[in-house]
Design a protein around this motif. Structure first.
Motif, PDB file in Angstrom:
ATOM      1  N   ALA A  11       0.849  -1.196   0.000  1.00 22.50           N
ATOM      2  CA  ALA A  11       0.000   0.000   0.000  1.00 22.50           C
ATOM      3  C   ALA A  11       0.879   1.239   0.000  1.00 22.50           C
ATOM      4  N   GLY A  12       1.761   1.310  -0.994  1.00 28.00           N
ATOM      5  CA  GLY A  12       2.552   2.522  -1.209  1.00 28.00           C
ATOM      6  C   GLY A  12       1.826   3.380  -2.236  1.00 28.00           C
ATOM      7  N   TYR A  13       2.604   4.218  -2.905  1.00 16.71           N
ATOM      8  CA  TYR A  13       2.016   5.153  -3.887  1.00 16.71           C
ATOM      9  C   TYR A  13       1.363   4.389  -5.038  1.00 16.71           C
ATOM     10  N   GLY A  14       2.083   3.418  -5.587  1.00 21.85           N
ATOM     11  CA  GLY A  14       1.563   2.665  -6.731  1.00 21.85           C
ATOM     12  C   GLY A  14       0.402   1.766  -6.331  1.00 21.85           C
ATOM     13  N   GLY A  15       0.573   1.017  -5.252  1.00 20.49           N
ATOM     14  CA  GLY A  15      -0.437   0.041  -4.833  1.00 20.49           C
ATOM     15  C   GLY A  15      -1.748   0.704  -4.425  1.00 20.49           C
ATOM     16  N   VAL A  36      -2.836  -6.127   0.160  1.00 19.42           N
ATOM     17  CA  VAL A  36      -2.037  -6.678   1.268  1.00 19.42           C
ATOM     18  C   VAL A  36      -0.920  -5.696   1.618  1.00 19.42           C
ATOM     19  N   ASN A  37      -0.779  -5.406   2.881  1.00 24.51           N
ATOM     20  CA  ASN A  37       0.329  -4.539   3.316  1.00 24.51           C
ATOM     21  C   ASN A  37       0.782  -4.974   4.700  1.00 24.51           C
ATOM     22  N   GLN A  38       2.091  -4.855   4.948  1.00 25.59           N
ATOM     23  CA  GLN A  38       2.586  -5.390   6.219  1.00 25.59           C
ATOM     24  C   GLN A  38       2.171  -4.553   7.433  1.00 25.59           C
ATOM     25  N   ASN A  39       1.887  -3.284   7.219  1.00 24.61           N
ATOM     26  CA  ASN A  39       1.443  -2.436   8.332  1.00 24.61           C
ATOM     27  C   ASN A  39      -0.010  -2.047   8.118  1.00 24.61           C
ATOM     28  N   ARG A  80       2.561  -9.750   6.105  1.00 22.12           N
ATOM     29  CA  ARG A  80       3.797  -9.618   5.322  1.00 22.12           C
ATOM     30  C   ARG A  80       3.815 -10.661   4.217  1.00 22.12           C
ATOM     31  N   VAL A  81       4.047 -10.210   3.002  1.00 26.34           N
ATOM     32  CA  VAL A  81       4.180 -11.138   1.875  1.00 26.34           C
ATOM     33  C   VAL A  81       5.530 -11.834   2.023  1.00 26.34           C
ATOM     34  N   THR A  82       5.520 -13.163   1.898  1.00 24.14           N
ATOM     35  CA  THR A  82       6.795 -13.881   2.026  1.00 24.14           C
ATOM     36  C   THR A  82       7.228 -14.517   0.706  1.00 24.14           C
ATOM     37  N   VAL A 294       4.321  -2.037 -10.257  1.00 22.28           N
ATOM     38  CA  VAL A 294       4.243  -0.577 -10.174  1.00 22.28           C
ATOM     39  C   VAL A 294       5.249  -0.079  -9.141  1.00 22.28           C
ATOM     40  N   GLY A 295       5.651   1.174  -9.293  1.00 20.24           N
ATOM     41  CA  GLY A 295       6.502   1.808  -8.287  1.00 20.24           C
ATOM     42  C   GLY A 295       7.966   1.433  -8.417  1.00 20.24           C
ATOM     43  N   ASP A 296       8.656   1.492  -7.282  1.00 16.18           N
ATOM     44  CA  ASP A 296      10.119   1.375  -7.270  1.00 16.18           C
ATOM     45  C   ASP A 296      10.645   0.031  -7.771  1.00 16.18           C
ATOM     46  N   SER A 297       9.805  -0.987  -7.809  1.00 12.63           N
ATOM     47  CA  SER A 297      10.289  -2.273  -8.309  1.00 12.63           C
ATOM     48  C   SER A 297      10.157  -2.375  -9.830  1.00 12.63           C
ATOM     49  N   PRO A 313      13.288   6.130  -9.816  1.00 16.23           N
ATOM     50  CA  PRO A 313      12.142   5.646  -9.030  1.00 16.23           C
ATOM     51  C   PRO A 313      11.620   6.740  -8.110  1.00 16.23           C
ATOM     52  N   THR A 314      10.447   7.232  -8.376  1.00 10.69           N
ATOM     53  CA  THR A 314       9.900   8.322  -7.553  1.00 10.69           C
ATOM     54  C   THR A 314       8.439   8.055  -7.197  1.00 10.69           C
ATOM     55  N   ALA A 315       7.969   8.797  -6.215  1.00 11.56           N
ATOM     56  CA  ALA A 315       6.554   8.721  -5.848  1.00 11.56           C
ATOM     57  C   ALA A 315       5.704   9.220  -7.012  1.00 11.56           C
ATOM     58  N   GLN A 316       6.273  10.175  -7.748  1.00 11.94           N
ATOM     59  CA  GLN A 316       5.526  10.772  -8.857  1.00 11.94           C
ATOM     60  C   GLN A 316       5.191   9.731  -9.931  1.00 11.94           C
ATOM     61  N   ILE A 317       6.194   8.981 -10.345  1.00  8.72           N
ATOM     62  CA  ILE A 317       5.918   7.973 -11.393  1.00  8.72           C
ATOM     63  C   ILE A 317       5.082   6.829 -10.810  1.00  8.72           C
ATOM     64  N   MET A 375       6.123  25.237  -2.821  1.00  8.58           N
ATOM     65  CA  MET A 375       5.739  24.265  -3.862  1.00  8.58           C
ATOM     66  C   MET A 375       5.838  22.828  -3.331  1.00  8.58           C
ATOM     67  N   LYS A 376       6.880  22.569  -2.559  1.00  4.86           N
ATOM     68  CA  LYS A 376       7.068  21.229  -1.973  1.00  4.86           C
ATOM     69  C   LYS A 376       5.868  20.888  -1.073  1.00  4.86           C
ATOM     70  N   LYS A 377       5.416  21.874  -0.310  1.00  7.83           N
ATOM     71  CA  LYS A 377       4.282  21.617   0.590  1.00  7.83           C
ATOM     72  C   LYS A 377       3.014  21.362  -0.218  1.00  7.83           C
TER      73      LYS A 377
HETATM   74  P1  FAD Z   1       6.378   2.470  -1.293  1.00 10.66           P
HETATM   75  O1  FAD Z   1       5.756   3.800  -1.187  1.00 10.66           O
HETATM   76  O2  FAD Z   1       7.755   2.292  -0.776  1.00 10.66           O
HETATM   77  O3  FAD Z   1       5.404   1.422  -0.587  1.00 10.66           O
HETATM   78  C1  FAD Z   1       5.657   0.045  -0.561  1.00 10.66           C
HETATM   79  C2  FAD Z   1       4.687  -0.570   0.427  1.00 10.66           C
HETATM   80  O4  FAD Z   1       4.861  -1.989   0.407  1.00 10.66           O
HETATM   81  C3  FAD Z   1       4.910  -0.119   1.862  1.00 10.66           C
HETATM   82  O5  FAD Z   1       3.674   0.187   2.460  1.00 10.66           O
HETATM   83  C4  FAD Z   1       5.556  -1.329   2.520  1.00 10.66           C
HETATM   84  O6  FAD Z   1       5.270  -1.431   3.899  1.00 10.66           O
HETATM   85  C5  FAD Z   1       4.903  -2.467   1.742  1.00 10.66           C
HETATM   86  N1  FAD Z   1       5.682  -3.696   1.760  1.00 10.66           N
HETATM   87  C6  FAD Z   1       6.995  -3.847   1.436  1.00 10.66           C
HETATM   88  N2  FAD Z   1       7.359  -5.136   1.577  1.00 10.66           N
HETATM   89  C7  FAD Z   1       6.254  -5.807   1.994  1.00 10.66           C
HETATM   90  C8  FAD Z   1       6.005  -7.172   2.293  1.00 10.66           C
HETATM   91  N3  FAD Z   1       6.944  -8.104   2.205  1.00 10.66           N
HETATM   92  N4  FAD Z   1       4.745  -7.514   2.671  1.00 10.66           N
HETATM   93  C9  FAD Z   1       3.760  -6.583   2.767  1.00 10.66           C
HETATM   94  N5  FAD Z   1       3.952  -5.273   2.500  1.00 10.66           N
HETATM   95  C10 FAD Z   1       5.183  -4.898   2.115  1.00 10.66           C
HETATM   96  N6  FAD Z   1       9.714  10.716  -4.701  1.00 10.66           N
HETATM   97  C11 FAD Z   1       9.112  11.793  -5.251  1.00 10.66           C
HETATM   98  O7  FAD Z   1       8.522  11.685  -6.345  1.00 10.66           O
HETATM   99  N7  FAD Z   1       9.113  13.014  -4.632  1.00 10.66           N
HETATM  100  C12 FAD Z   1       9.701  13.195  -3.433  1.00 10.66           C
HETATM  101  O8  FAD Z   1       9.689  14.307  -2.897  1.00 10.66           O
HETATM  102  C13 FAD Z   1      10.339  12.087  -2.821  1.00 10.66           C
HETATM  103  N8  FAD Z   1      10.911  12.235  -1.607  1.00 10.66           N
HETATM  104  C14 FAD Z   1      11.485  11.146  -1.009  1.00 10.66           C
HETATM  105  C15 FAD Z   1      12.053  11.324   0.264  1.00 10.66           C
HETATM  106  C16 FAD Z   1      12.642  10.250   0.899  1.00 10.66           C
HETATM  107  C17 FAD Z   1      13.242  10.457   2.259  1.00 10.66           C
HETATM  108  C18 FAD Z   1      12.665   8.970   0.267  1.00 10.66           C
HETATM  109  C19 FAD Z   1      13.296   7.795   0.964  1.00 10.66           C
HETATM  110  C20 FAD Z   1      12.120   8.784  -0.992  1.00 10.66           C
HETATM  111  C21 FAD Z   1      11.518   9.875  -1.642  1.00 10.66           C
HETATM  112  N9  FAD Z   1      10.934   9.744  -2.910  1.00 10.66           N
HETATM  113  C22 FAD Z   1      10.326  10.833  -3.501  1.00 10.66           C
HETATM  114  C23 FAD Z   1      10.884   8.432  -3.580  1.00 10.66           C
HETATM  115  C24 FAD Z   1       9.513   7.792  -3.311  1.00 10.66           C
HETATM  116  O9  FAD Z   1       9.212   7.846  -1.948  1.00 10.66           O
HETATM  117  C25 FAD Z   1       9.427   6.342  -3.808  1.00 10.66           C
HETATM  118  O10 FAD Z   1       9.780   6.319  -5.160  1.00 10.66           O
HETATM  119  C26 FAD Z   1       8.004   5.807  -3.598  1.00 10.66           C
HETATM  120  O11 FAD Z   1       7.711   5.701  -2.236  1.00 10.66           O
HETATM  121  C27 FAD Z   1       7.819   4.447  -4.272  1.00 10.66           C
HETATM  122  O12 FAD Z   1       6.486   4.068  -4.134  1.00 10.66           O
HETATM  123  P2  FAD Z   1       6.068   2.538  -4.203  1.00 10.66           P
HETATM  124  O13 FAD Z   1       4.596   2.525  -4.450  1.00 10.66           O
HETATM  125  O14 FAD Z   1       6.935   1.787  -5.133  1.00 10.66           O
HETATM  126  O15 FAD Z   1       6.388   1.927  -2.784  1.00 10.66           O
END
Ligand code: FAD
Ligand code: NAD
Length: 399
Positions: A11-15, A36-39, A80-82, A294-297, A313-317, A375-377
């Motif tokens: 449950a990050g940005y992509g999920g 599914v999310n670990q927290n 937690r996904v294993t 989706v997301g950082d992976s 890899p960013t929250a934006q994408i 702008m950041k805010k």
């Molecule tokens: P995430 O947001 O990392 O979420 C992944 C989720 O999966 C989490 O909830 C996690 O708990 C869960 N998870 C992981 N493993 C398991 C498991 N085994 N079982 C169950 N759940 C699990 N990007 C920007 O675009 N702008 C910014 O200003 C910016 N600032 C940043 C500042 C910091 C300090 C950091 C560290 C990164 C920043 N980024 C920023 C990058 C951005 O945060 C990431 O690219 C983004 O969070 C990726 O999103 P995601 O959906 O891939 O995963």
């Protein structure tokens, strides 16, 4: 008759954007959606540098997941996904029975990239999640309290390894925090050392030079020491060892040297590059029509050629990927087709340098100082709005 099962991992940005989009675009009788999310909470990764420095409480960087999803439409499993058994269309969980899917969306985020540097995993801290940033803040405070008795310089020397955006944003928060922390522990501010070590020839490699110079000047004026062109080669319990053998003694080493994909993705057998999956134009994993990353992976290239650099890899994408899949996957689940490929639309980059300062490029405009910080805010508030509408902005937002 059974309906298609869509399982979303993370449950990050992509999920979260995928889950919310699917719930909006599909009727309850069209698909079963499981998240599914670990927290029990989503952490706002883009704000984690603040609680890591202690400039804000970690509760400002997390949001309860059930409070921002329609729990009548999305079944939320906190676990937690294993593992992922793609051949059997099954996800393995730590505390629950395995779950079956027809469509799988993997949004498990990233892990620190340590490049095999000796001692990092054992001795450094990482800005990764709520637990890890809480630990950094408390450790740092404890070291300051010890300094008051032991007077050893390394206790109030903080080394940040890597001057990418995470490193710079964290250092920016540290300079904001230090006056208060020093007051609390009766330590003269000038005794504290914040050292940011970068392997590349400049801080924020690849970013606009004028803005980089602005950031460096601002932070140096606040007492930050930058060491560039010098990789950290080892991290020990006493500090770091740089290329060439120089040692910096430090009780607090925070590694911000980059990220790689979640190891569960690699372990599932999907082809990866540094743990990230080069997805196709519909965000599918190669060879798996029903598995989306989706997301950082995930790895997305601006054009056809792999010689180009992928988008960072960013929250934006990640957010845009989730929004895309929330619409397009709904069509596929209904028996239709994808009607357009994923196209990332970069809106710019803004990096904070503490609460009141920032640098950024938005469109073709360069921003610095208070305008960039504002702008950041706004960007942070936009994410709260996408997650939970105006009520979440009012509850959690800070201007
Ligand atoms: P995430 O947001 O990392 O979420 C992944 C989720 O999966 C989490 O909830 C996690 O708990 C869960 N998870 C992981 N493993 C398991 C498991 N085994 N079982 C169950 N759940 C699990 N990007 C920007 O675009 N702008 C910014 O200003 C910016 N600032 C940043 C500042 C910091 C300090 C950091 C560290 C990164 C920043 N980024 C920023 C990058 C951005 O945060 C990431 O690219 C983004 O969070 C990726 O999103 P995601 O959906 O891939 O995963
Ligand atoms: P990064 O990969 O962007 O930066 C890591 C830095 O560490 C690089 O500059 C690299 O040269 C340096 N490094 C690597 N090995 C080193 C070593 N041995 N010694 C010293 N330095 C070393 O990683 P990040 O800063 O964590 O960012 C991760 C992603 O999150 C990026 O895509 C970034 O754009 C994004 N992000 C964006 C923002 C923002 O938009 N405000 C903020 C934080 C992160």
């Amino acid at each position: 008759m059974s309906i298609p099962k869509i399982v979303i991992l993370g449950a990050g940005y992509g999920g979260l954007m995928t889950a919310k989009g699917l719930a909006k675009n599909l009727n309850a009788n069209e698909a079963e959606i499981t998240l599914v999310n670990q927290n029990s909470y989503h952490y706002i990764t883009t704000k984690l540098h603040e609680p890591a420095a202690g400039t804000s409480h970690h509760d400002h960087a997390r949001v309860s997941i059930p409070s921002v999803i329609d729990t009548n439409r999305i079944r939320f499993i906190q676990d937690r996904v294993t593992g992922m058994k793609l051949g059997e269309k099954t996800v393995l969980l730590e505390n629950n029975d395995p779950i079956q899917y027809d469509y799988l969306v993997v949004g498990l985020g990233s892990a620190p990239e340590t490049f095999g540097i000796k001692g990092l995993l054992e001795n450094a801290f990482f800005i990764r999640n709520i637990n890890s940033v809480r630990m950094i803040r408390e450790h740092m405070e404890y070291m300051f309290s010890r300094y008051a008795i032991e007077k050893k310089e390394e206790l109030i020397t903080i080394v940040v390894g890597g001057a990418g955006f995470t490193g710079i944003e964290y250092v920016g928060e540290l300079v904001d925090r230090m006056p208060e922390l020093c007051r609390d522990y009766d330590i003269p501010l000038e005794k504290v050392r914040i050292v940011n070590v970068e392997a590349a020839p400049t801080v924020l490699p690849g970013f606009d030079k004028e803005l980089v110079d602005y950031a460096v000047k601002y932070l140096e004026n606040k007492g930050v020491e930058f060491i560039v062109n010098t990789p950290i080669e080892e991290c020990t319990k006493d500090g770091v060892i740089l290329k060439g053998g120089r040692e910096i003694k430090s009780a607090t080493v925070v590694w911000t040297g980059g990220v790689r994909g979640n190891k569960l993705v690699e372990e599932s057998g999907i082809e990866t590059m540094r743990g990230r999956v080069k997805v196709d134009e519909y965000l599918r994993a190669p060879g798996h029509e029903n598995v989306f990353i989706v997301g950082d992976s995930s790895l997305v290239f601006p054009g056809e050629s792999e010689n180009e650099r992928p988008y960072p890899p960013t929250a934006q994408i990640s957010t845009q990927q989730g929004q895309y899949l929330g619409k397009q996957l709904a069509k596929v689940v209904r028996g239709g087709q994808f009607d357009q490929p994923f196209k990332y639309q970069p809106k710019g980059t803004v990096a904070s340098l503490g609460r009141k300062e920032a640098i950024g490029v938005v469109g073709n405009k360069k921003l610095t100082g208070g305008t960039a910080a504002f702008m950041k805010k706004i960007i942070d508030l936009r994410w709260l709005f996408l997650l939970g509408g105006v009520s979440l902005v009012l509850r959690k937002g800070k201007l």
